[in-house]
Design an enzyme around this catalytic site. Structure first.
Site, PDB file in Angstrom:
ATOM      1  N   ARG A  74       0.899  -1.148   0.000  1.00 39.73           N
ATOM      2  CA  ARG A  74       0.000   0.000   0.000  1.00 39.73           C
ATOM      3  C   ARG A  74       0.944   1.206   0.000  1.00 39.73           C
ATOM      4  NH1 ARG A  74      -4.903  -2.714   1.345  1.00 39.73           N
ATOM      5  NH2 ARG A  74      -4.708  -4.203   3.028  1.00 39.73           N
ATOM      6  N   SER A 150      -9.118  -9.510  -4.744  1.00 41.51           N
ATOM      7  CA  SER A 150      -9.505  -9.186  -3.365  1.00 41.51           C
ATOM      8  C   SER A 150     -10.295 -10.355  -2.797  1.00 41.51           C
ATOM      9  CB  SER A 150     -10.377  -7.934  -3.353  1.00 41.51           C
ATOM     10  OG  SER A 150     -10.978  -7.784  -2.086  1.00 41.51           O
ATOM     11  N   ASP A 152     -12.489  -9.952  -0.615  1.00 39.04           N
ATOM     12  CA  ASP A 152     -13.746  -9.416  -0.089  1.00 39.04           C
ATOM     13  C   ASP A 152     -14.941  -9.554  -1.037  1.00 39.04           C
ATOM     14  OD1 ASP A 152     -12.169  -8.611   2.031  1.00 39.04           O
ATOM     15  OD2 ASP A 152     -11.908  -6.560   1.286  1.00 39.04           O
TER      16      ASP A 152
HETATM   17  O1  F6P Z   1      -9.299  -6.236   1.569  1.00 36.04           O
HETATM   18  C1  F6P Z   1      -8.811  -7.429   2.037  1.00 36.04           C
HETATM   19  C2  F6P Z   1      -8.681  -7.449   3.548  1.00 36.04           C
HETATM   20  O2  F6P Z   1      -8.189  -8.702   3.937  1.00 36.04           O
HETATM   21  C3  F6P Z   1      -9.978  -7.092   4.295  1.00 36.04           C
HETATM   22  O3  F6P Z   1     -10.861  -8.180   4.358  1.00 36.04           O
HETATM   23  C4  F6P Z   1      -9.417  -6.654   5.627  1.00 36.04           C
HETATM   24  O4  F6P Z   1     -10.288  -5.742   6.250  1.00 36.04           O
HETATM   25  C5  F6P Z   1      -8.119  -5.969   5.254  1.00 36.04           C
HETATM   26  O5  F6P Z   1      -7.764  -6.447   3.975  1.00 36.04           O
HETATM   27  C6  F6P Z   1      -6.990  -6.198   6.209  1.00 36.04           C
HETATM   28  O6  F6P Z   1      -5.934  -5.390   5.808  1.00 36.04           O
HETATM   29  P1  F6P Z   1      -4.413  -5.619   6.255  1.00 36.04           P
HETATM   30  O7  F6P Z   1      -3.927  -6.863   5.583  1.00 36.04           O
HETATM   31  O8  F6P Z   1      -3.698  -4.405   5.799  1.00 36.04           O
HETATM   32  O9  F6P Z   1      -4.427  -5.799   7.748  1.00 36.04           O
END
Ligand code: F6P
Length: 363
Positions: A74, A150, A152
Site C-alpha cells: 500500500r 480481493s 472481499d
Molecule cells: O481487503 C482485504 C482485507 O483482507 C480485508 O478483508 C481486511 O479488512 C483488510 O484487507 C486487512 O488489511 P491488512 O492486511 O492491511 O491488515
C-alpha cells in the site's frame, strides 16, 4: 511489439499469481515484452531492480501458490505527484505504455488517475530533462487494464473477485474444525470473518456451514437483535443441537450504523443464556494458503483477457476492468465500476441498504 508492465497492489489474494503468470505467458505468446513490476506502485516509483523483463520461466511453479510472488504494497509515495512523476519516468525508460494492474478498488482507481495525468507527467519530465521529446511522443498514451484481486468480493461490475472463492474455502474449513470442538463442549462460537465493508464472506460462510446467526453490514439488525438472536440460539438447543455458530462480518453494523463487535455478541449470549461462549477471529489465515481451482482458472482467464484488451487498446478506448459476468470474462469501463462501487459505499454510509443492494446487482 508492445511492452506490458504487470503489478499487484493492495492486499494480496489467492489467485493473483495465476493472473500474473497468464499476463506474462499470453503477452509473450502475442509477441509483447512483459515486465514484472515488483512491490506494487512502490516498485514503479523506486524503479531499478523492481522492474524486470520476464522470461517464460520467471512465472514457473507459481500457479499453486497463495499471495503474490512479485510482492504488493500500500504505497504512500504514489499518492503524491512527485512519486507519480518518478513512476512515469521509470515506465518510459523501459518503454512500457501498457499496464495491467491487479488489485482492489483503491489500486484500480489510482491506475485510472495515473492514466489521465500521463500527458502532463510526461510534459513535466521533458521540461526537467528526465526524458526526451522523442520519448514523450513515442509514449504519449498509457493503456490500463485492471483485474480485481480481493478476498472481499466487494467490487461492482464483477461476479467474483480473484481470491474470494479461496478465502471462502479456508473459512469453511476453519468453521468445520471449530464445530467439532464446539459440539464436544456444547459451546457457542462467535466467528469473526474479514470482508471490510462487504458481508459476502460472512453471508456465504453462514449458508455453507449452516450457521445459527449472521451479522453483515448490508442487513443491519433492529434494536431487538440480542433477544432475537438468543431466542434462535435457544431454539437450536431445544431442537437438539449441541453447538451454536454465529458469524460476524468485521464490518457488521446495527441499524444506526454503529459497529457490532464479536465481543458485544458474546456478551449478549452470556448475559441472556447459560451457554459457554468463545470468540475466534479468523484474521489473515483467510488470505493465506493455496488458491482454489476456481481462483486459479479465474486469474488465468482474466490475465489472458487483460493482455488481449491491452494489445487492442487505442487512445480512444477507456481503461477497462476485466470482469466475470455469468461465466464470461468481459471488459467493463473501469470508471463505471469505480463510480458504482463508490456509490454503494455512499448508500451504505447513508444506511440506504436497498439502494446499495440494487447498485450491487448480482455481486
Ligand atoms: O481487503 C482485504 C482485507 O483482507 C480485508 O478483508 C481486511 O479488512 C483488510 O484487507 C486487512 O488489511 P491488512 O492486511 O492491511 O491488515
Amino acid at each position: 511489439g508492445r511492452a506490458i508492465g504487470v503489478f499487484t497492489s493492495g492486499g494480496d489474494s489467492q489467485g493473483m499469481n495465476a493472473a500474473v503468470r497468464a499476463v506474462v505467458r499470453m503477452g509473450m505468446t502475442c509477441g509483447a515484452k512483459v515486465f514484472l513490476i515488483h512491490e506494487g506502485y512502490q516498485g514503479m516509483v523506486d524503479g531499478g531492480e523492481n522492474i524486470k523483463e520476464a522470461a517464460w520461466d520467471s512465472v514457473s511453479g507459481i500457479l499453486q501458490l497463495g499471495g503474490t510472488v512479485i510482492g504488493s504494497a500500500r504505497c504512500k509515495d504514489f499518492r503524491q505527484r512527485e512519486g507519480r512523476l518518478k513512476a512515469a519516468c521509470n515506465l518510459v525508460t523501459h518503454g512500457i505504455t501498457n499496464i495491467c494492474a491487479i488489485g482492489g478498488d483503491g489500486s484500480l482507481t489510482g491506475a485510472n488517475l495515473f492514466r489521465e495525468e500521463w500527458p502532463s507527467l510526461l510534459e513535466e519530465l521533458v521540461q526537467n530533462d528526465k526524458i526526451t521529446k522523442e520519448q514523450q511522443i513515442k509514449h504519449s498514451h498509457l493503456n490500463i487494464v485492471g483485474l480485481v484481486g480481493s478476498i472481499d468480493n466487494d467490487f461492482c461490475g464483477t461476479d467474483m473477485t480473484i481470491g474470494a472463492d479461496s478465502a471462502l474455502h479456508r473459512i469453511v474449513d476453519c468453521v468445520d474444525a471449530i464445530s467439532t470442538t464446539a459440539v464436544s463442549h456444547q459451546r457457542a462460537f462467535v466467528l469473526e470473518v474479514m470482508g471490510r465493508h462487504c458481508g459476502y464472506l460472512a453471508l456465504v460462510t453462514g449458508l455453507a456451514c449452516g450457521a445459527d446467526w449472521i451479522f453483515i453490514p448490508e442487513h443491519p439488525p433492529g434494536d431487538d437483535w440480542e433477544e432475537k438472536m438468543c431466542q434462535r440460539l435457544n431454539n437450536a438447543r431445544m431442537w437438539g443441537n449441541r453447538l451454536n455458530v454465529i458469524i460476524v462480518s468485521e464490518g457488521a453494523i446495527d441499524c444506526h450504523g454503529k459497529p457490532i463487535t464479536s465481543q458485544q455478541v458474546k456478551d449478549a449470549i452470556c448475559r441472556k443464556l447459560d451457554i459457554d461462549t468463545r470468540i475466534t477471529v479468523l484474521g489473515h489465515v483467510q488470505r493465506g494458503g493455496s488458491p482454489s481451482a476456481f481462483d486459479r482458472i479465474l486469474g488465468t482467464r482474466m490475465g489472458a483477457e487483460a493482455v488481449l484488451a491491452l494489445l487492442e487498446a487505442t487512445p480512444d478506448t477507456p481503461a477497462y476492468v476485466v470482469s466475470l459476468d455469468g461465466n464470461q470474462a468481459v471488459r467493463v469501463p473501469l470508471m463505471e465500476c469505480v463510480k458504482k462501487t463508490q456509490e454503494v459505499q455512499k448508500a451504505m454510509d447513508n444506511l440506504d441498504f436497498d439502494r446499495a443492494a440494487k447498485l450491487r446487482g448480482r455481486t
